[in-house]
Design an enzyme around this catalytic site. Structure first.
Site, PDB file in Angstrom:
ATOM      1  N   TYR A  23      19.018  55.541   9.076  1.00 17.06           N
ATOM      2  CA  TYR A  23      19.187  55.554  10.533  1.00 17.06           C
ATOM      3  C   TYR A  23      18.262  56.559  11.191  1.00 17.06           C
ATOM      4  O   TYR A  23      17.936  57.581  10.620  1.00 17.06           O
ATOM      5  CB  TYR A  23      20.628  55.916  10.892  1.00 17.06           C
ATOM      6  CG  TYR A  23      21.651  54.904  10.463  1.00 17.06           C
ATOM      7  CD1 TYR A  23      21.293  53.610  10.090  1.00 17.06           C
ATOM      8  CD2 TYR A  23      23.004  55.241  10.408  1.00 17.06           C
ATOM      9  CE1 TYR A  23      22.246  52.700   9.682  1.00 17.06           C
ATOM     10  CE2 TYR A  23      23.970  54.329  10.018  1.00 17.06           C
ATOM     11  CZ  TYR A  23      23.584  53.061   9.644  1.00 17.06           C
ATOM     12  OH  TYR A  23      24.533  52.160   9.241  1.00 17.06           O
ATOM     13  N   SER A  53      30.380  46.666  12.693  1.00 15.98           N
ATOM     14  CA  SER A  53      30.068  45.659  13.701  1.00 15.98           C
ATOM     15  C   SER A  53      31.323  44.954  14.223  1.00 15.98           C
ATOM     16  O   SER A  53      31.329  43.730  14.381  1.00 15.98           O
ATOM     17  CB  SER A  53      29.081  44.618  13.145  1.00 15.98           C
ATOM     18  OG  SER A  53      28.469  43.893  14.195  1.00 15.98           O
ATOM     19  N   LEU A  87      31.212  40.462  21.431  1.00 18.30           N
ATOM     20  CA  LEU A  87      32.635  40.285  21.725  1.00 18.30           C
ATOM     21  C   LEU A  87      33.086  41.044  22.974  1.00 18.30           C
ATOM     22  O   LEU A  87      34.235  40.923  23.390  1.00 18.30           O
ATOM     23  CB  LEU A  87      33.478  40.705  20.518  1.00 18.30           C
ATOM     24  CG  LEU A  87      33.495  39.687  19.380  1.00 18.30           C
ATOM     25  CD1 LEU A  87      33.978  40.310  18.074  1.00 18.30           C
ATOM     26  CD2 LEU A  87      34.358  38.469  19.748  1.00 18.30           C
TER      27      LEU A  87
END
Length: 350
Positions: free
Chosen positions: A53, A238, A245
């Protein structure tokens, strides 16, 4: 905030886990620090990062997320108050080799030498001498990960399960790693790791971090039973299907600064039937007076095989909404409603 045991250990982690992958790409160091301050104040003691990351992976931002966490730890001195998890990359074919991740330019693998380099790099960037949980980011096998519902066989050139655990065990014995876990893994892989642990006295995996959300319940087909019976709990990543969503992408919307607008890497969440499923879940949330993000997060939190649900936010407003979701009561009516939608739209975004 409620807490759960990490695997068979005595470590208690918050049911809400703070995801960090936008720190260094979409979020500055100051914003990352603000998120950490707030999350801890709300009882979130479990934070997840990775050597790879910030996301999406590239050499310019690699390691920045861990660096930002490290600067917060130095500033606050609160290392003992959090359960800190990181990850080592798997076989590099998943991202085109990732030669920039290793000093010698090699394709990433989970060899002893590469695990050693990865652990030492994470500890250095984080400014800590131990990790509470260290995970295999994805398998060293070339099994199909990051989407797809079909099986394709793969080369048998991969690091053996026992050899990977042996490499991790060296760090466990010297105190640099307290517990180990897997990510983006499959039933066979989990059971092989457990078998090696049981027969050879090697570190036992405590968790599995896989994608899991209302539009992807494939974890329930084989892994949920393992998670329950073997105490290898799911760390659901996720849970908002990268924002789908929340409803923010419905009707072709493309919010400025969103991951889709910035990176166009949403194909995993745009398969056949996906839009219809997302719309159904968003409508369900609103019919019950809930924020769509909170419905999606609480769904994950309500599963008995989930140890923690990993949230991610690029703004403080998003972070507050996400953490508030864990205070919502899950009802039988909501359970029946989401199951009904799932029957009509099963797993469009694996």
């Amino acid at each position: 905030m409620e807490y759960a045991k990490l695997g068979r250990s005595d470590v208690m982690v918050s049911r809400c886990c703070l995801g960090t992958m936008t720190w260094g790409s979409q979020n500055t160091e100051a914003e990352a620090h603000e998120q950490m301050d707030y999350a801890l104040s709300r009882g979130v003691n479990f934070w997840d990062t990775a050597e790879l990351y910030a996301s999406p992976p590239n050499p310019e931002t690699q390691g920045l997320t861990e660096t930002y966490i490290g600067s917060w730890l130095r500033k606050t001195g609160k290392r003992s108050e959090i359960v800190l998890a990181s990850k080592v990359a798997g076989q590099g074919a998943a991202f085109g080799g990732l030669p920039w991740l290793r000093k010698d330019g090699a394709v990433t693998r989970q060899t002893k030498a590469q695990i050693d380099e990865a652990v030492e790099g994470s500890l250095r960037r984080l400014g800590t001498d131990y990790l509470d949980l260290y995970q295999l980011h994805w398998p060293d096998r070339r099994v199909r990960v990051f989407g797809g519902q079909t099986y394709k066989d793969y080369s048998l050139e991969f690091e053996r399960f026992g050899d990977i655990l042996l490499a991790l065990d060296a760090h466990v014995k010297k105190g640099a790693i307290r517990h180990v876990g897997v990510s983006n893994e499959f039933p066979w892989g989990v059971m092989r790791f457990l078998s090696e642990s049981d027969t050879r006295g090697l570190p036992r995996i405590a968790s599995i971090q896989n994608a899991y959300h209302l539009a992807n319940r494939t974890f329930e087909y084989g892994l949920a039973e393992i998670a329950m019976r073997e105490q290898v709990g799911l760390l659901a990543y996720s849970p908002l299907a990268q924002g789908q969503l929340t409803g923010k992408y419905l009707d072709g919307a493309l919010p400025a600064g969103s991951r889709k607008a910035l990176y166009n890497r949403m194909q995993r969440y745009e398969g056949p039937g996906a839009i219809e499923a997302f719309r159904n879940y968003v409508d369900l949330a609103r019919a019950h007076g809930l924020d769509p993000a909170q419905l999606a997060l609480k769904f994950c939190d309500a599963r008995p095989f989930v140890t923690a649900t990993i949230i991610g936010a690029t703004s403080m407003d998003q972070l507050k909404i996400n953490i508030d979701a864990f205070d919502i009561a899950w009802t039988d009516a909501l359970e029946k409603a989401v199951d009904a939608i799932h029957l009509r739209h099963p797993n469009p975004c694996p």
